[in-house]
Design a protein around this motif. Structure first.
Motif, PDB file in Angstrom:
ATOM      1  N   SER A 175      -4.336   7.422  -4.496  1.00 45.82           N
ATOM      2  CA  SER A 175      -4.315   7.082  -5.924  1.00 45.82           C
ATOM      3  C   SER A 175      -4.063   5.586  -6.092  1.00 45.82           C
ATOM      4  N   ALA A 176      -4.844   4.806  -5.383  1.00 48.06           N
ATOM      5  CA  ALA A 176      -4.634   3.356  -5.357  1.00 48.06           C
ATOM      6  C   ALA A 176      -5.037   2.718  -6.677  1.00 48.06           C
ATOM      7  N   PRO A 177      -4.293   1.721  -7.135  1.00 50.79           N
ATOM      8  CA  PRO A 177      -4.709   0.969  -8.321  1.00 50.79           C
ATOM      9  C   PRO A 177      -5.945   0.133  -8.014  1.00 50.79           C
ATOM     10  N   ALA A 178      -6.552  -0.413  -9.065  1.00 52.37           N
ATOM     11  CA  ALA A 178      -7.788  -1.166  -8.885  1.00 52.37           C
ATOM     12  C   ALA A 178      -7.577  -2.406  -8.030  1.00 52.37           C
ATOM     13  N   SER A 179      -6.433  -3.057  -8.179  1.00 53.73           N
ATOM     14  CA  SER A 179      -6.149  -4.255  -7.386  1.00 53.73           C
ATOM     15  C   SER A 179      -4.669  -4.276  -7.034  1.00 53.73           C
ATOM     16  N   TYR A 180      -4.368  -4.671  -5.802  1.00 54.69           N
ATOM     17  CA  TYR A 180      -2.986  -4.729  -5.342  1.00 54.69           C
ATOM     18  C   TYR A 180      -2.934  -5.579  -4.079  1.00 54.69           C
ATOM     19  N   THR A 181      -1.740  -5.921  -3.637  1.00 55.01           N
ATOM     20  CA  THR A 181      -1.538  -6.644  -2.385  1.00 55.01           C
ATOM     21  C   THR A 181      -0.548  -5.876  -1.513  1.00 55.01           C
ATOM     22  N   TRP A 182      -0.711  -5.995  -0.189  1.00 49.72           N
ATOM     23  CA  TRP A 182       0.197  -5.362   0.761  1.00 49.72           C
ATOM     24  C   TRP A 182       1.391  -6.267   1.035  1.00 49.72           C
ATOM     25  N   ASP A 183       2.538  -5.659   1.258  1.00 54.07           N
ATOM     26  CA  ASP A 183       3.746  -6.379   1.669  1.00 54.07           C
ATOM     27  C   ASP A 183       4.383  -5.579   2.799  1.00 54.07           C
ATOM     28  N   LYS A 184       5.259  -6.225   3.608  1.00 52.68           N
ATOM     29  CA  LYS A 184       5.802  -5.581   4.792  1.00 52.68           C
ATOM     30  C   LYS A 184       7.185  -6.114   5.112  1.00 52.68           C
ATOM     31  N   SER A 185       7.912  -5.387   5.969  1.00 49.68           N
ATOM     32  CA  SER A 185       9.194  -5.881   6.475  1.00 49.68           C
ATOM     33  C   SER A 185       8.937  -6.961   7.525  1.00 49.68           C
ATOM     34  N   THR A 186       9.962  -7.750   7.824  1.00 51.63           N
ATOM     35  CA  THR A 186       9.793  -8.911   8.698  1.00 51.63           C
ATOM     36  C   THR A 186       9.509  -8.549  10.154  1.00 51.63           C
ATOM     37  N   ASN A 187       9.788  -7.314  10.573  1.00 48.65           N
ATOM     38  CA  ASN A 187       9.532  -6.942  11.963  1.00 48.65           C
ATOM     39  C   ASN A 187       8.131  -6.368  12.175  1.00 48.65           C
ATOM     40  N   TRP A 194       9.194  -1.103   6.823  1.00 44.42           N
ATOM     41  CA  TRP A 194       8.569  -0.565   5.621  1.00 44.42           C
ATOM     42  C   TRP A 194       7.303  -1.340   5.292  1.00 44.42           C
ATOM     43  N   VAL A 195       6.387  -0.676   4.587  1.00 47.15           N
ATOM     44  CA  VAL A 195       5.228  -1.329   3.983  1.00 47.15           C
ATOM     45  C   VAL A 195       5.194  -0.910   2.521  1.00 47.15           C
ATOM     46  N   ARG A 196       4.617  -1.744   1.674  1.00 48.13           N
ATOM     47  CA  ARG A 196       4.523  -1.422   0.253  1.00 48.13           C
ATOM     48  C   ARG A 196       3.331  -2.135  -0.347  1.00 48.13           C
ATOM     49  N   LEU A 203       1.987  -4.104  -4.011  1.00 44.54           N
ATOM     50  CA  LEU A 203       2.485  -4.802  -5.200  1.00 44.54           C
ATOM     51  C   LEU A 203       1.353  -5.027  -6.183  1.00 44.54           C
ATOM     52  N   MET A 204       1.690  -4.969  -7.485  1.00 43.95           N
ATOM     53  CA  MET A 204       0.792  -5.409  -8.558  1.00 43.95           C
ATOM     54  C   MET A 204       1.543  -6.416  -9.403  1.00 43.95           C
ATOM     55  N   ASP A 205       1.015  -7.611  -9.483  1.00 46.47           N
ATOM     56  CA  ASP A 205       1.657  -8.692 -10.241  1.00 46.47           C
ATOM     57  C   ASP A 205       3.106  -8.887  -9.799  1.00 46.47           C
ATOM     58  N   GLY A 206       3.359  -8.748  -8.488  1.00 43.90           N
ATOM     59  CA  GLY A 206       4.698  -8.927  -7.952  1.00 43.90           C
ATOM     60  C   GLY A 206       5.614  -7.735  -8.109  1.00 43.90           C
ATOM     61  N   THR A 207       5.147  -6.654  -8.743  1.00 41.90           N
ATOM     62  CA  THR A 207       5.958  -5.457  -8.963  1.00 41.90           C
ATOM     63  C   THR A 207       5.627  -4.405  -7.912  1.00 41.90           C
ATOM     64  N   GLU A 208       6.655  -3.794  -7.337  1.00 42.22           N
ATOM     65  CA  GLU A 208       6.440  -2.760  -6.333  1.00 42.22           C
ATOM     66  C   GLU A 208       5.850  -1.512  -6.976  1.00 42.22           C
ATOM     67  N   VAL A 209       4.740  -1.044  -6.427  1.00 43.29           N
ATOM     68  CA  VAL A 209       4.066   0.140  -6.943  1.00 43.29           C
ATOM     69  C   VAL A 209       4.357   1.358  -6.059  1.00 43.29           C
ATOM     70  N   ALA A 210       4.353   1.163  -4.743  1.00 39.88           N
ATOM     71  CA  ALA A 210       4.639   2.250  -3.804  1.00 39.88           C
ATOM     72  C   ALA A 210       5.202   1.640  -2.527  1.00 39.88           C
ATOM     73  N   LYS A 211       6.087   2.398  -1.862  1.00 42.75           N
ATOM     74  CA  LYS A 211       6.728   1.920  -0.637  1.00 42.75           C
ATOM     75  C   LYS A 211       6.835   3.066   0.358  1.00 42.75           C
ATOM     76  N   TYR A 212       6.718   2.743   1.649  1.00 38.68           N
ATOM     77  CA  TYR A 212       6.806   3.750   2.714  1.00 38.68           C
ATOM     78  C   TYR A 212       7.744   3.235   3.804  1.00 38.68           C
ATOM     79  N   ASP A 213       8.807   3.981   4.081  1.00 37.86           N
ATOM     80  CA  ASP A 213       9.789   3.605   5.094  1.00 37.86           C
ATOM     81  C   ASP A 213       9.515   4.352   6.400  1.00 37.86           C
ATOM     82  N   PHE A 214       9.679   3.663   7.534  1.00 36.79           N
ATOM     83  CA  PHE A 214       9.502   4.294   8.835  1.00 36.79           C
ATOM     84  C   PHE A 214      10.321   3.534   9.878  1.00 36.79           C
ATOM     85  N   THR A 215      10.159   3.893  11.146  1.00 33.78           N
ATOM     86  CA  THR A 215      10.949   3.308  12.222  1.00 33.78           C
ATOM     87  C   THR A 215      10.047   2.560  13.186  1.00 33.78           C
ATOM     88  N   ALA A 216      10.470   1.360  13.568  1.00 36.84           N
ATOM     89  CA  ALA A 216       9.764   0.581  14.578  1.00 36.84           C
ATOM     90  C   ALA A 216      10.508   0.708  15.905  1.00 36.84           C
TER      91      ALA A 216
END
Length: 355
Positions: free
Chosen positions: A116-128, A150-152, A154-167
């Motif tokens: 259910s992805a929005p029309a436009s967004y950017t990916w963000d990630k944890s530092t590792n 984690w990965v998430r 963003l739309m206009d700098g606002t978090e839309v969805a986030k997923y936590d996991f283990t590295a």
């Protein structure tokens, strides 16, 4: 509230709150939607037909039914078209979500997908993590450092969805079950170890000041301190990505330090699949030789017992380095005893046979 979230709407103009803050985005496929907004112009048919600037929203229950509230009435489950509000201009909304692996090994890559992805967004990630590539609604990341990740999007700098996991396989935590008051056995607990990890895959090493090490197994082992002094207790476990780094804790034990000489320097590899190398402490052997009690050599008694106390291997040798063949023993936990006539108690360590 039944759809989740702390903010709800009942009437105009709050029905657009969720898509204005990007927690829901408009989708073109009705089957993906969980919320519906009724667009305009809007007319009501209630005890006759008339037109007014109404504002309405609903929860999508199925392909044929909505749940909505009709004016001052209660919530209704109703057919899409069996509604006093116009259904000529419906807008469908869904909460975006991210899916993918729950664990990524260090140096390995994993791909995550937005539903259910929005029309436009950017990916963000944890530092590792390192972003490798993006394609459509997916992105691939490489894990670089052990820990939470984690990965998430963003739309206009606002978090839309986030997923936590283990590295990787993160380090566990050593917890004591009771205060250390002197020499003896005390129970410890392996905290922050995944629940799916087998008890036989959690290893503990006790390092006394004289350099003798003892290996213990289990999530809540009884660790034996042979005497007073400063000890180092280490713990690791075998997870999806191999062994975790050692968790380490220094423990000060009141009382006099142990004085019985320790013959065993190390036994490796441990876990072992075929040949177990046994090395004696040359300094201890030389001191016993100098005492005159050894009469030129010391016979060392090497014994290997099963967990239930059955003797499966026995070797007597005066060499400082020996090998014990365990290639035909079943996988499991064993106890290695190393002793001589010049020591009161055997050195005992746990050996794991694993193939």
């Amino acid at each position: 509230m039944s759809a989740g979230g702390s903010t709800v709407w009942i009437n105009t103009p709050e029905d657009d709150k969720y898509w204005n803050d990007y927690s829901y985005v408009e989708v073109s496929i009705p089957a993906e939607a969980t919320k519906i907004s009724f667009g305009g112009p809007c007319y009501q048919t209630w005890m006759g037909e008339y037109t007014n600037p109404c504002d309405h929203s609903a929860i999508r229950y199925s392909s044929s039914y909505f749940i909505s509230k009709w004016g001052p009435g209660p919530r209704f489950m109703h057919s899409i078209n069996d509604c006093p509000y116009s259904t000529e201009d419906l807008h469908y909304y869904a909460r975006p979500s991210i899916s993918g692996p729950t664990t990524v090994c260090i140096g390995s890559s994993a791909t995550y997908t937005v539903s259910s992805a929005p029309a436009s967004y950017t990916w963000d990630k944890s530092t590792n993590l390192t972003l490798v590539s993006t394609s459509g609604n997916t992105a691939t990341f490489t894990a670089n450092v052990i820990g939470s990740a984690w990965v998430r999007i963003l739309m206009d700098g606002t978090e839309v969805a986030k997923y936590d996991f283990t590295a990787g396989t993160p380090v566990g935590i050593i917890s004591s079950q009771s205060a250390i008051t002197g020499a003896g056995s005390y129970q410890f607990y392996a905290s922050s170890v995944p629940s799916g990890v087998s008890s036989n895959d959690i290893e503990w090493i006790l390092l006394p000041p004289i350099g003798y090490s003892t290996l213990y197994i289990g999530r809540t082992p009884m660790i034996s301190f042979p005497g007073g002094g400063l000890y180092t207790l280490k713990m690791r476990y075998y997870g999806t990505c191999g062994y975790s780094p050692y968790a380490s804790q220094q423990i000060s034990v009141p009382g006099a330090p142990v004085t019985d000489p320790r013959l065993l320097s190390r036994a490796y590899p441990n876990p072992v699949s075929d040949l177990l190398n046994i090395e004696l402490d040359e300094n201890v052997i030389e001191k016993l030789m100098e005492s005159g009690l050894a009469k030129g050599k010391i016979d060392i008694d090497i014994r290997l017992y099963t967990h239930s106390g059955v003797l499966v291997r026995n070797l007597i040798s005066s060499n400082k380095k020996m090998q014990l063949d365990v290639s035909n023993l079943p996988n499991g936990v064993y106890f290695l005893h190393v002793s001589s006539v010049l020591t009161q108690n055997p050195d005992v360590i746990t050996v794991i046979v694993r193939r």
